[in-house]
Write an enzyme that holds these catalytic residues in place. Structure first.
Site, PDB file in Angstrom:
ATOM      1  CG  HIS A 120      -2.134  -1.090   1.194  1.00 30.74           C
ATOM      2  ND1 HIS A 120      -2.763  -1.749   2.057  1.00 30.74           N
ATOM      3  CD2 HIS A 120      -2.458  -1.745  -0.297  1.00 30.74           C
ATOM      4  CE1 HIS A 120      -3.454  -2.398   1.702  1.00 30.74           C
ATOM      5  NE2 HIS A 120      -3.453  -2.553   0.309  1.00 30.74           N
ATOM      6  CG  ASN A 213      -5.502 -10.305  14.093  1.00 34.01           C
ATOM      7  OD1 ASN A 213      -4.681  -9.677  13.470  1.00 34.01           O
ATOM      8  ND2 ASN A 213      -6.644 -10.026  14.122  1.00 34.01           N
TER       9      ASN A 213
END
Ligand code: NAD
Ligand code: ZN
Length: 240
Positions: A120, A213
């Site tokens: 990104h 996570n």
């Protein structure tokens, strides 16, 4: 001392690729998007971050875009945390083949990693839209309103992939090649909700997919190991 399941995976692995997201940098003081206290929970001048960080908004109202961007996307004081540092050690030890990151904060490079695929983009790279001159983050940080090129006066645009923009083809190809060559893929600190990055996981055909996570992710179902915890703590505890 008993070793953790992730430690066993890392000890056995020979070609690790790390695929990360905003949760890798929350311990460095950079908020993520989708956690309870993430950026999506807040509004900015009546707009959501998703609206502002889009290609169409950038052209429609660059003044507001840069006001938001300077306040929420630039973190000049942020330093690499234990996860970034461990990944640097793993690369130096030739265990880690690459990092594929959705983060734009550049912290993996600050930590010293060289094989980093910033799918990104990065806040550290900014280009004049007219003459393509390069500018560091400080150019955007220290300017007011719309940052302008010193050479030609054109608008300086951060090299970050906005909603509606396609990520760089060669960065994506490199990232997918690394993932397809890995024997172990560690997916950490990402909700896996941004495409096409999330679908890169489909290129993995190695032995072990591990997910680290705080919350469940769409990859949990196919993972050999799911560690529910803090990325910086879990990664930082690994021994080489
Ligand atoms: P996301 O906000 O959608 O998801 C973050 C995930 O990480 C969540 O599942 C959350 O539970 C988990 N998490 C947060 N802190 C954690 C921690 N300390 N330990 C373990 N898990 C933790 O972020 P995303 O999946 O990366 O995707 C959103 C987009 O956000 C990306 O495109 C990225 O460009 C952008 N973003 C980047 C930064 C940055 O560069 N640091 C910050 C915010 C957003
Ligand atoms: Zn210029």
């Amino acid at each position: 001392m008993t070793s953790s399941p992730l430690q066993d995976v890392v000890s056995r692995a020979r070609r690790i690729v790390f695929f990360g997201g905003a949760g890798v940098s929350t311990a460095s003081g950079i908020p993520d998007f989708r956690s309870g206290d993430g950026l999506y929970a807040s509004e900015f001048e009546g707009l959501t971050p998703e609206m502002i960080l889009s290609q169409s908004f950038f052209y429609l109202d660059p003044e507001t875009f840069f006001r938001f961007y300077r306040r929420h996307m630039l973190h000049p004081e942020a330093r690499p945390n234990a996860a970034h540092e461990k990944l640097y050690e793993l690369e130096k030890a030739d265990k880690l083949r690459g990092i594929v990151t959705q983060n734009i904060d550049g912290l993996h490079k600050v930590a010293g990693n060289r094989r980093v695929y910033e799918v990104h983009g990065s806040v550290h790279e900014n280009y004049c839209m007219d003459c393509n001159a390069f500018f560091p983050m400080e150019k955007v940080l220290n300017s007011e309103g719309i940052p302008r090129c010193d050479r030609c006066g054109g608008v300086v645009k951060p090299w970050v992939v906005l909603y509606g923009e396609a990520p760089d083809k060669y960065t994506c190809m490199g990232a997918c090649r690394e993932i397809s060559n890995a024997d172990t893929l560690i997916v950490a600190g990402t909700s896996l909700s941004v495409e096409p990055a999330a679908s890169f996981l489909g290129y993995f055909h190695g032995r072990t997919l591990a997910v680290v996570n705080a919350e469940p992710t769409p990859a949990d179902a196919r993972a050999s190991l799911v560690v529910r915890g803090d990325v910086a703590e879990v990664m930082g505890a690994l021994k080489l």
